[in-house]
Structures are given as structure tokens and as C-alpha cells.
Design a protein around this motif. Structure first.
Motif, short mmCIF file in Angstrom:
data_model
loop_
_atom_site.label_atom_id
_atom_site.label_comp_id
_atom_site.label_asym_id
_atom_site.label_seq_id
_atom_site.Cartn_x
_atom_site.Cartn_y
_atom_site.Cartn_z
N ASN A 1 0.84 -1.21 0.00
CA ASN A 1 0.00 0.00 0.00
C ASN A 1 0.87 1.26 0.00
O ASN A 1 0.59 2.22 -0.71
N ASP B 1 0.97 4.07 -2.95
CA ASP B 1 0.65 5.47 -2.61
C ASP B 1 1.75 6.43 -3.04
O ASP B 1 1.54 7.65 -3.07
N TYR C 1 -2.74 -5.28 -7.77
CA TYR C 1 -3.41 -4.28 -6.93
C TYR C 1 -4.60 -4.91 -6.21
O TYR C 1 -4.80 -4.71 -5.01
N TYR D 1 -4.88 -5.19 -2.10
CA TYR D 1 -5.96 -4.55 -1.34
C TYR D 1 -7.01 -5.56 -0.88
O TYR D 1 -8.11 -5.19 -0.51
N CYS E 1 -6.86 3.71 -4.64
CA CYS E 1 -5.51 4.30 -4.72
C CYS E 1 -5.49 5.40 -5.78
O CYS E 1 -5.31 5.13 -6.97
#
Length: 743
Positions: free
Chosen positions: A491, A495, A537, A541, A563
Motif C-alpha cells: 500500500n 501510494d 493491486y 488490497y 488508490c
């Protein structure tokens, strides 16, 4: 020196890098006057006094640990002693730029041999006379614009080529031209040295005293007649009469001519080559018959056939240019197949630019010449990137000449403030970054370059008259040391993504793949990359649930809704797949235009490339008032916004579109004092090339130029036939591919 990484927090190890799906690398714009945050470097002298690591040769910087007598290298950790000069120097840290900032620009002493050199910039125009009157008119106006941009003290030479090479002496009362016939054989070279035809200093005229004579000489240029060319060329291959464009021999001779004086007469040479078609005579001639129907009948992939060079002649010539200290800019004004795939190396590897204009009518060549010559540039540059010991550079991308001896050292003959280069990274075997950032990754970029400083006006005391001094050379060393973070989990890594830099690296990788394996392979690589990223991704998540060993999911999140940093990527990939760079030959993309885009895109800094791939669409309620700063490229966005005026910035084109429902009292085109014009003028000023400015009134003018950019529609040509995949169906296709991938 602007440096932007794909992720500001690096992956902790090779596994994290692999699982993220994000390319790991950076872009660097070495001659940019400020860094990516608008900070200027700390200037100073004593570049030679800067301590260097005995182990990895990195330069001392603010991240190094410094004791009274010694210092530890921030990149490899090696401890070493300080010289007595350095100890004295660092006892007053506020006077040392390298103690104050991690971004420094330091003077280097000019070598003795350089001091004797006349640091006069030399420019030579090589003009194609196997052309038309229109082509020569455009070339003349471009060179007149160039002469206005050249500083006093510059030397200018005028040469022409067809089946003969012409050298002009414009320093006497009447211009004199001396011609040498170019041998037609493919292995031939000129029978005589150009120095024996005309001494170089007779050929190179000082711009400030000869500007009018150069201009009047340009007026005398005429295209060689077809009779003259065919008589000289005789019977060509298979009885076909060949043309007479002996470009290869002419440029080779000019490079050798200039190279003999590199380091004594001049410090920097630039050759402007104006071409109206393919070189088809003498050494370096190109067989343009490979662009034709025969590929269809042979069942060959036309894209694979037309992208590689057909001869190493121009790649070898680039090495001659680098040795001669000359950078070559090619300006091709033609709509016939010229095989830029073979010619591009001459400009790209010598640090020059490649420009393509499909016709003479609306060509921006004069503006581009003026713009190119009036901005500051560095020359004789050497670029070197070093990293801390856990990782290393993989590929390097950009318009440079790799050093034949040292790894990761690039030579750039001529570098302006826009030129951008890219690198990707990989871990050293079995290495990883320290957890919790005890030893953060460090990158150091060193850029050595020379600038020509114009002479100061020296006023003679008493007489009041000013005397122009000599030009002087300044050798400088610019160093940028960057410390990066490390992502502790996926994560954090996502980011920290910079989508524009990710796009830059993707474009470089896709160009490389299409050159080596064809456009189809480049498209597949891009599509698969997005599928894998989307899958990774969704895994990171926890949007994919595993049951009995197989994955079960109700909904794949292709929009990266959790995101924001990743959200632009599907649109950018979609736009790149729809760009002429990656369209197929049968979709009507001219192979030369594709090569031109490859050369343009691979030198752009990330935010310019973003506009070139996915244009920025804004709307205005009046020419004086902005309505919305950003729209998606679809008709629906236009209709729902309800704004009367739209402005599209596609990097090479700026389009102002008044919708057909706009209030007829709104002034068209926008007045010169309005906000919209201010925005347009600022963008034109900042651009490295001259964008075309187009005004369209909906309902009256043909809106195709604007509507073709609305790529998110399914029927982009407005015919109502959904021949092309729109953005929504593209996302559906990616969703299906992700489901298959994670099964």
C-alpha cells in the motif's frame, strides 16, 4: 536538474518489486536550471577539490558522514581520509556549496588545450537541392530565422547537396560556390578533401559581418533540374533512373571537414540537414522500395519490416559526428517515404533532433529553428548515474552516445534544458534495503558540461566606445544526490507512485519492444502490463478472496478506486494503445511519422509526454473565465459540462473549440487580452517545439481535428460504426483478462 522517480518509496526487495507490477526507475533532465520542486542548485567553484570515494567514485555530498579527519561514502559506506585542503575547506562549511545542498553546480578548470581554442560556435546548413521551389523557400525563411537567433561571434557555413556537394564562400563581395561531384557508387566517397576545395575559414563566415551576404546567397539557391540529375546519375538500378540526393556522402564529407578543426577553430559544431526526400545517390543511399505492397504479398509484418534500419551507414556516421564534436539536426520536409528508421541514428546519437513536416504549407520549421537556437544549451556533456550498493541501473534510455569503455556513462554532444533521459533499476543479486529505513537508498547523478559564455561588453575608459571581448568556455560539474524512502508494504509503494514517470518508462520500453519485435509485440506488452498491475493491486488490497486454492471474486476493481495515484494509469495505457506510435501499418500510420514520434517521445520530460499521449481538455464559460480545469476525452464530457468553449492541449497542437450551442455574442477567435490567450501564449512559450494553434467554430468549421482527440468514444470517426474500442469496453476487456490471469 529535475529528477523524478516512478515511486518515491522504493520496493524493499526484488520480490516486492516483482509483486507490485510497477516499473522501477527514474527520469532525469540534467540541464534543467531548477530541480523538480523549482529549487536552483548551490553554485560555487572548486569542482576538482570535491572529495571522491576511492571505492565507488561517488562525490562527497550532504548525506555523507563527516568527521574532523575523514568521511564515509553515503553510497557504498566506504570510510576514507580527507586531504589537508579538504579539512581546511570543511572547517568553514557555510562557504562550501556541497555542505549546504545536495544539488550543486561547480566550476571546473578549463584544460590548457581548451584555453587556446576559439570557443566560437559553428553552424553549418546542408540544403537538399534535389527538391522543389517551395521546399527551398521554407528552408530559406527557416535559416533567416536561425540567423536572427545566432549570437554575435558565431560562424556560419552554407553547403548544398544533390548529385554534387556545393560549398559557398560568402565573405567576398560576390558569393562564390565550388562544387564537387559525388560518385554514384554505394561504396564511393569524395575524390578530394573539402579543405582542398575551400579552406574551412573561408567557408565559415562570421554571422555579425556577413548576415546580409548569407541572406542574399540563400536567395540564389535553385533546385537542380531533373535533366541535370538524371544525366549525372545515368542509368540506375534495374534501368530505373535514380534521383540525385547524395546526402550520405555530403554529410560524411562535412563532418570530416569540420572534425579536422574540432578543438582549435571551434568548441561546438552543429549541422542542420534539410531533406526533401530519401537519400538515393552515392554511399548511404536508401532503398525505399521496401515501403510498398510487396510486404502484403510476402505475408511479412510491415511494422517489423519498416522499423529497423536497412543499413548501418548512418549509425556509423553518428560515431564520426561524436568524434568530430558535431551534433546533427535533421529537418525532413516530405510526405514520401524517407526511411527515417535508418536516418534517425545520425541525429539521435549525436545529440541532435529529428523533425518531420509533411508539407511546406503549414510547416512550423522557421519557428522551431528560432526556438531551438535561442534557448541555452550545454555541449560536450558526460552523464553518469551511481546508486547505493543494494541496487543498480538496468537499461538507460534517451538520445545519447554510450561510452565505449565505461558502463553507465553517456556522452551527449548537445543538451538543452528540455532533454530528458530515463533509467530503470534492478536489485543486485540477493541484496535488499534495510527495514525501517536505517540505510535509505541513494542515487547520485553527475553531469559534466561546457557552456559558451558570450563576451562581456568592455567599455574603453575615456573614449566611451565599447569593445567586444572574446567568447569564453566554462566547464562545469552539476551533481544531484537524492535520498529515497523504502515502502514497508504494498500500500505504501502504490501510494508513492508518480503516474507520469511510469508512463515515461512504459513508452521507452514499448518503443524498444516494437523496434526489436514489432508493433504487435509492443501493444501486447502494454496490455499485459496493465492486466498484471490490476491483478496485483486487487491482491494487495485484498479484493480477491481465495477459496479451496482458487480465487473467487465478485468484482475486479479496474478503476483503482482505493488508490488515487494509480487511477490515471488505465486511461494513459488506453491512450497509448490508440496513439499512432502503436497503431498498425494497415491503420494508415506512415512509418516515418512513427519514427518521428519515437524520437520525440523518447526525449520529452514526463509532464509533456503525458499531454502528448493523453491531451489535457479544459473548458471556459467565456474567454475570460475558466469553467472546469479537466475533462475526460469524450463527447459525453463535453455535453454534460455545458460549457461553450473548450481548449485542448495535445502538446504538438493547441485547439480552441467553440461548441455549436455557444452564445453567438462570445467573441471568436478569443481576443488577445483574455485569460484563454494568456494560457495559450504561456504554453507556446514553454514548449520545446512550436505547437500548431487551431481555432474551430462548431457547426460552421470542420471539427474533425478536435473530435479525433476524443479517444474515449467508440466511434471516433463519428460514423456511428463502433469500429474502435472505446474506453468503457477497454476496461471490460481488461477485467476479463484479469479474471483469466488470477484463476
Amino acid at each position: 536538474m529535475a529528477v523524478r522517480a516512478t515511486v518515491s518509496r522504493f520496493p524493499i526487495d526484488a520480490g516486492a518489486h516483482e509483486n507490485s507490477g510497477i516499473p522501477w526507475g527514474l527520469t532525469v533532465t540534467p540541464f534543467a536550471t531548477k530541480d523538480e520542486n523549482g529549487q536552483a542548485p548551490a553554485y560555487g567553484s572548486g569542482g576538482l577539490l570535491l572529495p571522491r570515494c576511492e571505492n565507488c567514485w561517488a562525490y562527497f555530498n550532504t548525506y555523507c558522514e563527516l568527521d574532523q579527519w575523514s568521511w564515509n561514502c553515503a553510497l557504498c559506506g566506504n570510510p576514507q581520509g580527507l586531504s589537508s585542503e579538504a579539512i581546511a575547506r570543511y572547517s568553514q562549511p557555510q562557504s562550501c556549496p556541497e555542505m549546504m545542498s545536495s544539488f550543486v553546480d561547480l566550476d571546473l578548470p578549463v584544460e590548457e588545450s581548451d584555453e587556446a581554442m576559439q570557443p566560437r560556435p559553428v553552424y553549418v546548413a546542408a540544403i537538399d537541392l534535389s527538391s522543389s521551389d517551395e521546399f527551398l523557400e521554407l528552408t530559406k525563411s527557416s535559416l533567416l530565422a536561425a540567423l536572427e537567433a545566432l549570437g554575435p561571434g558565431s560562424l556560419f557555413g552554407l553547403a548544398t547537396f544533390s548529385h554534387k556537394l556545393g560549398l559557398y564562400d560568402v565573405q567576398g563581395p560576390i558569393p562564390v560556390v565550388k562544387n564537387v561531384f559525388i560518385p554514384p557508387e554505394t561504396e564511393g566517397s569524395l575524390p578530394i578533401e573539402l579543405e582542398d576545395v575551400m579552406p574551412l575559414l573561408q567557408f565559415l563566415a562570421p554571422v555579425e559581418t556577413c548576415k546580409d551576404r548569407i541572406a542574399s546567397t540563400l536567395e540564389t539557391l535553385r533546385p537542380t533540374t531533373s535533366w541535370e540529375r538524371t544525366t549525372a546519375a545515368g542509368q540506375g538500378v534495374d534501368g530505373v533512373l535514380m534521383g540525385g540526393r547524395g546526402f550520405g556522402v555530403a554529410i560524411e564529407a562535412l563532418l570530416n571537414y569540420l572534425g579536422s578543426e574540432y578543438g582549435s577553430t571551434f568548441a561546438l559544431g552543429r549541422v542542420f540537414a534539410f531533406l526533401s526526400g530519401p537519400p538515393d545517390y552515392g554511399a548511404g543511399q536508401l532503398d525505399t522500395r521496401r515501403y510498398g505492397e510487396q510486404y502484403a504479398s510476402r505475408g511479412e509484418d510491415a511494422d517489423r519490416a519498416l522499423l529497423p534500419e536497412q543499413t548501418p551507414f548512418y549509425k556509423d556516421l553518428a560515431a564520426v559526428a561524436v568524434q568530430a564534436g558535431v551534433c546533427v539536426d535533421i529537418f525532413a520536409v516530405t510526405n514520401e517515404y524517407t526511411d527515417l528508421a535508418s536516418l534517425k541514428f545520425l541525429s539521435v546519437e549525436s545529440g541532435g533532433s529529428l523533425y518531420l513536416y509533411s508539407n511546406t504549407d503549414d510547416s512550423t520549421l522557421p519557428q522551431d529553428m528560432y526556438r531551438m537556437l535561442s534557448r541555452p544549451y550545454a555541449f560536450g556533456c558526460v552523464l553518469r548515474l551511481r546508486t547505493s550498493s543494494e541496487f543498480k541501473t538496468g537499461h538507460s534510455y534517451g538520445h545519447f552516445f554510450p561510452d565505449p569503455q565505461y558502463e553507465n556513462v553517456q556522452h551527449i554532444i548537445c543538451c538543452d534544458s528540455y532533454a530528458t533521459y530515463a533509467y530503470d533499476f534492478e536489485f543486485e543479486a540477493t541484496k535488499e534495503f534495510a527495514k525501517h529505513g536505517s540505510e535509505p537508498p541513494i542515487i547520485q547523478i553527475a553531469f559534466q558540461y561546457t557552456v559558451v559564455l558570450p563576451p562581456e561588453e568592455l567599455t574603453e575608459s575615456g573614449s566611451g566606445s565599447s569593445v567586444r571581448g572574446k567568447y569564453s568556455l566554462k566547464r562545469r560539474l552539476r551533481i544531484r544526490t537524492v535520498q529515497c524512502g523504502v515502502a514497508q508494504n504494498m500500500n505504501e509503494l502504490y501510494d508513492s507512485v508518480d503516474p507520469e514517470v511510469v508512463l515515461s518508462l512504459l513508452v521507452h520500453k514499448v518503443i524498444l519492444a516494437s523496434l526489436e519485435q514489432g508493433v504487435r509485440e509492443g501493444r501486447l506488452l502494454l496490455h499485459d502490463w496493465l492486466v498484471i498491475l490490476t491483478a496485483q493491486y486487487n491482491e494487495a488490497y485484498k479484493l480477491v478472496h481465495h477459496k479451496n486454492g482458487s480465487s473467487v471474486t465478485t468484482q475486479i476493481d479496474v478503476a483503482f478506486s482505493q488508490c488515487p495515484e494509480l487511477q490515471p494509469l488505465p486511461r494513459l495505457v488506453f491512450a497509448l494503445l490508440r496513439n499512432p506510435l502503436l497503431l498498425f501499418h494497415e491503420e494508415g500510420v506512415h512509418p516515418d511519422y512513427r519514427i518521428y514520434l519515437q524520437c520525440l517521445f523518447s526525449a520529452l520530460e514526463p509532464s509533456s509526454l503525458h499531454r502528448a499521449v493523453y491531451p489535457v481538455l479544459t473548458s471556459y464559460s467565456t474567454p475570460y473565465k475558466l469553467a472546469y480545469p479537466r475533462h475526460s476525452l469524450s463527447r459525453a464530457a463535453l455535453i454534460t459540462s455545458g460549457s461553450p468553449i473548450f481548449f485542448l492541449d495535445a502538446f504538438t497542437a493547441l485547439i480552441v473549440f467553440y461548441s455549436s450551442t455557444a452564445d453567438p455574442t462570445l467573441p471568436f477567435p478569443p481576443p488577445h487580452d483574455c485569460l484563454l490567450r494568456t494560457v495559450i501564449n504561456k504554453l507556446k512559450q514553454e514548449r520545446c517545439i512550436t505547437p500548431k494553434l487551431i481555432f474551430i467554430k462548431g457547426g460552421q468549421d470542420d471539427a474533425a481535428a478536435f473530435e479525433n482527440y476524443l479517444i474515449e468514444e467508440q466511434d471516433v470517426d463519428g460514423s456511428g460504426i463502433t469500429s474502435i474500442m472505446g474506453f468503457v469496453s477497454f476496461l471490460e476487456d481488461i477485467t476479463q483478462s484479469v479474471l483469466e490471469y488470477i484463476k
